[in-house]
Design a protein around this motif. Structure first.
Motif, mmCIF file in Angstrom:
data_model
loop_
_atom_site.group_PDB
_atom_site.id
_atom_site.type_symbol
_atom_site.label_atom_id
_atom_site.label_comp_id
_atom_site.label_asym_id
_atom_site.label_seq_id
_atom_site.Cartn_x
_atom_site.Cartn_y
_atom_site.Cartn_z
ATOM 1 N N GLU A 40 0.797 -1.230 0.000
ATOM 2 C CA GLU A 40 0.000 0.000 0.000
ATOM 3 C C GLU A 40 0.832 1.284 0.000
ATOM 4 O O GLU A 40 0.294 2.362 0.181
ATOM 5 C CB GLU A 40 -0.943 0.003 1.206
ATOM 6 C CG GLU A 40 -2.072 -0.999 1.031
ATOM 7 C CD GLU A 40 -2.858 -1.241 2.299
ATOM 8 O OE1 GLU A 40 -2.727 -0.453 3.256
ATOM 9 O OE2 GLU A 40 -3.606 -2.238 2.336
ATOM 10 N N VAL A 41 2.137 1.165 -0.149
ATOM 11 C CA VAL A 41 2.964 2.384 -0.120
ATOM 12 C C VAL A 41 3.314 2.833 -1.540
ATOM 13 O O VAL A 41 3.206 2.065 -2.493
ATOM 14 C CB VAL A 41 4.258 2.184 0.719
ATOM 15 C CG1 VAL A 41 3.918 1.812 2.153
ATOM 16 C CG2 VAL A 41 5.189 1.166 0.076
ATOM 17 N N ASP A 42 3.727 4.095 -1.632
ATOM 18 C CA ASP A 42 4.081 4.652 -2.936
ATOM 19 C C ASP A 42 5.578 4.560 -3.227
ATOM 20 O O ASP A 42 6.034 4.980 -4.287
ATOM 21 C CB ASP A 42 3.680 6.135 -3.001
ATOM 22 C CG ASP A 42 2.174 6.282 -3.143
ATOM 23 O OD1 ASP A 42 1.541 5.324 -3.642
ATOM 24 O OD2 ASP A 42 1.641 7.322 -2.751
ATOM 25 N N ASN A 43 6.342 4.058 -2.268
ATOM 26 C CA ASN A 43 7.789 3.960 -2.480
ATOM 27 C C ASN A 43 8.120 2.931 -3.544
ATOM 28 O O ASN A 43 7.394 1.950 -3.715
ATOM 29 C CB ASN A 43 8.468 3.505 -1.183
ATOM 30 C CG ASN A 43 8.201 4.452 -0.031
ATOM 31 O OD1 ASN A 43 7.078 4.553 0.434
ATOM 32 N ND2 ASN A 43 9.212 5.162 0.410
ATOM 33 N N GLN A 44 9.230 3.149 -4.205
ATOM 34 C CA GLN A 44 9.720 2.118 -5.115
ATOM 35 C C GLN A 44 10.166 0.925 -4.283
ATOM 36 O O GLN A 44 10.865 1.079 -3.291
ATOM 37 C CB GLN A 44 10.896 2.635 -5.928
ATOM 38 C CG GLN A 44 10.456 3.527 -7.078
ATOM 39 C CD GLN A 44 11.603 3.862 -8.015
ATOM 40 O OE1 GLN A 44 12.736 3.425 -7.820
ATOM 41 N NE2 GLN A 44 11.314 4.630 -9.035
ATOM 42 N N ILE A 45 9.754 -0.247 -4.715
ATOM 43 C CA ILE A 45 10.120 -1.458 -3.979
ATOM 44 C C ILE A 45 10.596 -2.520 -4.953
ATOM 45 O O ILE A 45 10.015 -2.681 -6.029
ATOM 46 C CB ILE A 45 8.912 -2.026 -3.201
ATOM 47 C CG1 ILE A 45 8.230 -0.923 -2.385
ATOM 48 C CG2 ILE A 45 9.348 -3.150 -2.288
ATOM 49 C CD1 ILE A 45 7.002 -1.392 -1.667
ATOM 50 N N LEU A 46 11.645 -3.212 -4.577
ATOM 51 C CA LEU A 46 12.083 -4.386 -5.331
ATOM 52 C C LEU A 46 12.026 -5.585 -4.400
ATOM 53 O O LEU A 46 12.406 -5.484 -3.233
ATOM 54 C CB LEU A 46 13.524 -4.195 -5.820
ATOM 55 C CG LEU A 46 13.761 -3.039 -6.786
ATOM 56 C CD1 LEU A 46 15.242 -2.890 -7.070
ATOM 57 C CD2 LEU A 46 13.007 -3.276 -8.086
ATOM 58 N N PHE A 47 11.519 -6.682 -4.920
ATOM 59 C CA PHE A 47 11.461 -7.913 -4.140
ATOM 60 C C PHE A 47 12.097 -9.023 -4.941
ATOM 61 O O PHE A 47 11.980 -9.040 -6.160
ATOM 62 C CB PHE A 47 10.032 -8.415 -3.936
ATOM 63 C CG PHE A 47 9.043 -7.388 -3.555
ATOM 64 C CD1 PHE A 47 8.336 -6.689 -4.499
ATOM 65 C CD2 PHE A 47 8.812 -7.144 -2.231
ATOM 66 C CE1 PHE A 47 7.400 -5.741 -4.127
ATOM 67 C CE2 PHE A 47 7.872 -6.194 -1.851
ATOM 68 C CZ PHE A 47 7.175 -5.497 -2.797
ATOM 69 N N GLY A 48 12.665 -9.961 -4.260
ATOM 70 C CA GLY A 48 13.074 -11.200 -4.909
ATOM 71 C C GLY A 48 12.709 -12.359 -4.015
ATOM 72 O O GLY A 48 12.811 -12.262 -2.788
ATOM 73 N N THR A 49 12.236 -13.454 -4.615
ATOM 74 C CA THR A 49 12.005 -14.663 -3.812
ATOM 75 C C THR A 49 12.708 -15.833 -4.460
ATOM 76 O O THR A 49 13.016 -15.810 -5.643
ATOM 77 C CB THR A 49 10.505 -15.016 -3.695
ATOM 78 O OG1 THR A 49 10.015 -15.337 -4.993
ATOM 79 C CG2 THR A 49 9.702 -13.899 -3.113
ATOM 80 N N ASN A 50 12.963 -16.844 -3.648
ATOM 81 C CA ASN A 50 13.643 -18.059 -4.114
ATOM 82 C C ASN A 50 15.013 -17.754 -4.712
ATOM 83 O O ASN A 50 15.436 -18.405 -5.661
ATOM 84 C CB ASN A 50 12.768 -18.824 -5.112
ATOM 85 C CG ASN A 50 11.494 -19.333 -4.471
ATOM 86 O OD1 ASN A 50 11.530 -19.939 -3.406
ATOM 87 N ND2 ASN A 50 10.361 -19.055 -5.095
ATOM 88 N N LEU A 51 15.691 -16.774 -4.155
ATOM 89 C CA LEU A 51 17.044 -16.456 -4.594
ATOM 90 C C LEU A 51 18.010 -17.417 -3.891
ATOM 91 O O LEU A 51 17.722 -17.906 -2.801
ATOM 92 C CB LEU A 51 17.382 -15.012 -4.237
ATOM 93 C CG LEU A 51 16.381 -13.964 -4.744
ATOM 94 C CD1 LEU A 51 16.794 -12.575 -4.266
ATOM 95 C CD2 LEU A 51 16.274 -13.988 -6.263
#
Lengths: 156, 156
Positions: A40-51
């Motif tokens: 719900e935020v306006d910040n830029q976000i990067l996610f990674g899973t199963n790294l």
């Protein structure tokens, strides 16, 4: 050759300022996102899973640009991601690095295990005291029953 | 200097083989993840939200390593992300690129707008026929009422 190696490494790029949450168990990345309201935020976000992770086999990582979290906010994720490391980035440098810590109190996002508890019948947010931080045991403020790791469910 | 520029660009790294879903409206990235069940797969996944986009202002992107989607699977996301582009990557190259298209039928993940519809009372998955692909109007297989874009809600 070096370029090729870089391309083959599936990684999440650096951020200039913000917070990195590393070493999240892969299965719990979306719970962490939910707990921190990152959907719900306006910040830029990067996610990674199963790294790939040397330490953990597989891990998740979350990078939030231009956002810093208060300790009690970030420590809530210790319940689902006790292995998580919090890294504060300022001007591309690590300004602070720490492990998340299970908090003393937990509010709202965990359901009380006791079906008769008032929080399961009325619109009252749950409230627990953490009585065992290693094995994760939470004592309900209202009914005093113990909700433990193996019967812990998260509110949607 | 070039390195500095690269570091300042918050981007999601390349994948060798897999699928990239680009130009997702930022607010709908988590819905797309849910629709494609990406919170339950073992593939490596990178996501970004609120990234800068010349076309869209802000956009989300999802990269799934070593996974390809069938058309009817991917087209489901057209309901929440009509602007999305699907890019199939093979050996770091773009093997295919297309826009998502609103499907003819929609099953399961959208709630029927009609409170009296059987799907809202019994454990029956919803089923709709798309009667208007531009304005998004779905006709319920069971009650024949029209669920439209402005009253569309997604199942958790």
């Amino acid at each position: 050759m070096e370029k090729d190696n870089l391309r083959k490494e599936l990684k999440v790029s650096a951020i200039e300022n913000g917070t990195v949450i590393d070493h999240i168990p892969s299965n719990n990345v979306f719970q962490v996102i939910k707990i921190l309201n990152l959907d719900e935020v306006d910040n830029q976000i990067l996610f990674g899973t199963n790294l790939e992770s040397q330490k953990m086999g597989k891990k998740g990582i979350i990078k939030v640009r231009n956002k810093y979290f208060a300790s009690d906010e970030i420590n809530k994720i210790a319940l689902v991601a006790p292995t998580a490391t919090l890294i504060v980035i300022k001007n591309f440098e690590v300004a602070e690095k720490k492990k998340v810590a299970v908090p003393d109190k937990v509010e709202k996002f965990i359901k009380c295990f006791n079906p008769n508890c008032i929080t399961n019948h009325e619109n009252i947010p749950t409230r627990f005291y953490v009585i065992d931080k290693t094995d994760l045991k939470l004592s309900c403020h209202y009914c005093e029953k113990i909700t433990a790791k193996n019967n812990m469910t998260f509110m949607p």
